[in-house]
Design a protein around this motif. Structure first.
Motif, mmCIF file in Angstrom:
data_model
loop_
_atom_site.group_PDB
_atom_site.id
_atom_site.type_symbol
_atom_site.label_atom_id
_atom_site.label_comp_id
_atom_site.label_asym_id
_atom_site.label_seq_id
_atom_site.Cartn_x
_atom_site.Cartn_y
_atom_site.Cartn_z
ATOM 1 N N LEU A 292 30.368 50.548 34.455
ATOM 2 C CA LEU A 292 30.723 49.172 34.793
ATOM 3 C C LEU A 292 32.238 49.057 34.810
ATOM 4 C CD1 LEU A 292 30.176 46.118 35.172
ATOM 5 C CD2 LEU A 292 30.083 45.951 32.666
ATOM 6 N N VAL A 293 32.794 48.624 35.938
ATOM 7 C CA VAL A 293 34.240 48.441 36.061
ATOM 8 C C VAL A 293 34.515 46.960 36.301
ATOM 9 C CG1 VAL A 293 36.324 49.045 37.356
ATOM 10 C CG2 VAL A 293 34.508 50.758 37.015
ATOM 11 N N VAL A 294 35.384 46.375 35.455
ATOM 12 C CA VAL A 294 35.760 44.971 35.602
ATOM 13 C C VAL A 294 37.247 44.825 35.294
ATOM 14 C CG1 VAL A 294 33.477 44.075 34.983
ATOM 15 C CG2 VAL A 294 35.189 44.450 33.191
ATOM 16 N N SER A 295 37.794 43.680 35.698
ATOM 17 C CA SER A 295 39.191 43.355 35.394
ATOM 18 C C SER A 295 39.227 42.192 34.418
ATOM 19 C CB SER A 295 39.937 42.978 36.675
ATOM 20 O OG SER A 295 39.976 44.063 37.567
ATOM 21 N N ARG A 296 40.082 42.343 33.400
ATOM 22 C CA ARG A 296 40.298 41.277 32.430
ATOM 23 C C ARG A 296 41.791 41.189 32.155
ATOM 24 N NH1 ARG A 296 36.227 44.160 29.148
ATOM 25 N NH2 ARG A 296 34.142 43.472 29.802
#
Length: 331
Positions: free
Chosen positions: A43-47
Motif C-alpha cells: 500500500l502506497v499513500v502520501s501523508r
C-alpha cells in the motif's frame, strides 16, 4: 481476478481514509494457506507531503475450503495479542461481511520471513534444527501461558472449562454430519470411542489449533511471527500438544534421535508447569487425526459443490492412524 481484487482493495482502503494518492502495488496471490485466499501487496499513500509504503496481506474467504472459520474472531484475536509478547502480525482492517471485498476479509501487516513445513528435518545443521525445535516448543508454551482474561479474550471466546474435549468433539462431529456425502464407519467408531473416553480439562488456555512450522515465519534461524489464528479458541492445552504429537505430523515436529516425543513433552512441562497426562494426551492425539479426516470430508464436499479446486477426501493413512489410536487394547 487480480485486477478485480486490486480495485476492491483500492475502494475499501480509500473508505478507511488511509492517505492521499493511494496505490496498490505488486499484488499477487500466494499459495500459503489452504483455507483462505492470501493476497500480498504494498500500500502506497502520501501523508503530509511524504510517501509511505506498507507491505500488507489480504486474507479473504474462498468459495470453499477445508474448514469454515470467522474472520472477525481472527481479527479480534490478533488485535488482543498485540498487547502480549507472542510474535504475531498486526491486524490493520476488517471487512467482516465482505461488503467491500466480496468475501469476509482481514488485512494484516506482512512480516518478513519464510515458512518451511519440514524445517526441523531439512538441510540446516542438526544443532540448528534442534535449537529451532526448542524455540518452537517454547513458543507454544508462550501461547499457553498468556493471561487470556487480562487480554479480555473471554469477551468474544467462550471458556469451556473442564468440558473442552466434549465441546470440541461436538463441534467437529457437527461439521462432519453437515458435510459428509457418504457413510464413514471408521469415523463413527472413532466418535463412539471419543465419547466414552473424553478427558476433563485441568486448565483453560488460548489454543492456536494449527500450530506447526508451516505457520511460523523465520528470518534465518529466528522466529519472527506465528501465523494463521483462524481456528484459535479457549480450550485444553493438550489440544495443541495432541496436534503437534500426532503421527501424521511427526516429520514436522520431531527429529529422530535428537528431538523425540519425551523431549518435547519435558521441555513443554518445564515451560508451563503443566504435567502432561498420557491418557488425556492419547485422546487429544487421536482427536487430531479425527479433525484431519473431517477437514478432508469438508474439502471433498467443497470440491463437489464447485467451491474449491482440490478434491480432498479422507486418505487410507489418516483413517488407519485414527483407528489405531482409538482401539482399546485392554478391552
Amino acid at each position: 481476478m487480480a485486477e478485480n481484487i486490486r480495485q476492491l482493495l483500492a475502494d475499501f482502503l480509500s473508505a478507511q481514509r488511509v492517505g492521499a494518492g493511494l496505490r496498490i502495488l505488486d499484488l499477487q496471490r500466494i499459495g500459503v494457506g489452504r483455507s483462505r485466499q492470501n493476497w500480498i501487496f504494498d500500500l502506497v499513500v502520501s501523508r503530509a507531503g511524504e510517501e509511505y509504503r506498507e507491505p500488507l496481506i489480504l486474507r479473504r474467504d474462498p468459495e470453499g475450503g477445508l474448514v469454515e472459520t470467522d474472520r472477525t474472531i481472527e481479527f479480534k484475536v490478533l488485535r488482543a495479542l498485540e498487547a502480549s509478547d507472542v510474535p504475531t502480525p498486526k491486524a490493520r482492517w476488517l471487512d467482516a461481511h465482505g461488503a467491500w471485498l466480496g468475501k469476509p476479509s482481514l488485512i494484516m501487516c506482512r512480516e518478513p520471513g519464510e515458512c518451511d513445513y519440514l524445517v526441523l528435518n531439512g538441510e540446516r545443521p542438526a544443532v540448528v534444527r534442534v535449537q529451532l525445535a526448542h524455540e518452537f516448543c517454547d513458543l507454544l508454551a508462550q501461547v499457553h501461558n498468556i493471561d487470556w482474561e487480562c487480554l479480555r479474550l473471554n469477551e468474544f471466546l467462550d471458556d469451556p472449562g473442564p468440558d473442552a474435549a466434549r465441546r470440541e468433539l461436538s463441534n467437529w462431529v457437527a461439521v462432519l454430519r453437515h458435510d459428509q456425502l457418504e457413510s464413514h464407519p471408521e469415523l463413527d467408531l472413532a466418535i463412539d470411542w471419543f465419547e466414552r473416553h473424553a478427558p476433563r480439562s485441568i486448565r483453560t488456555v488460548l489454543v492456536h489449533a494449527d500450530f506447526k512450522p508451516g505457520n511460523i515465519l523465520l528470518q534465518g534461524d529466528k522466529i519472527v511471527a506465528l501465523l494463521d489464528w483462524e481456528l484459535a479458541h479457549l480450550g485444553d492445552p493438550l489440544e495443541d500438544i495432541g496436534w503437534v504429537t500426532q503421527p501424521l505430523r511427526a516429520r514436522e515436529h520431531l527429529i529422530p534421535g535428537s528431538w523425540e516425543l519425551n523431549d518435547l513433552l519435558g521441555r513443554y512441562s518445564n515451560s508451563t508447569g503443566l504435567d502432561v497426562d498420557p491418557i488425556a494426551l492419547r485422546w487429544w492425539t487421536a482427536f487430531s487425526s479425527f479433525k484431519t479426516a473431517v477437514m478432508q470430508v469438508s474439502g471433498l464436499r467443497s470440491f463437489l459443490d464447485g467451491r474449491s479446486d482440490e478434491p480432498f477426501r479422507p486418505t487410507r493413512r489418516v483413517l488407519s492412524t485414527l483407528l489405531t489410536a482409538t482401539t482399546d487394547t485392554e478391552d
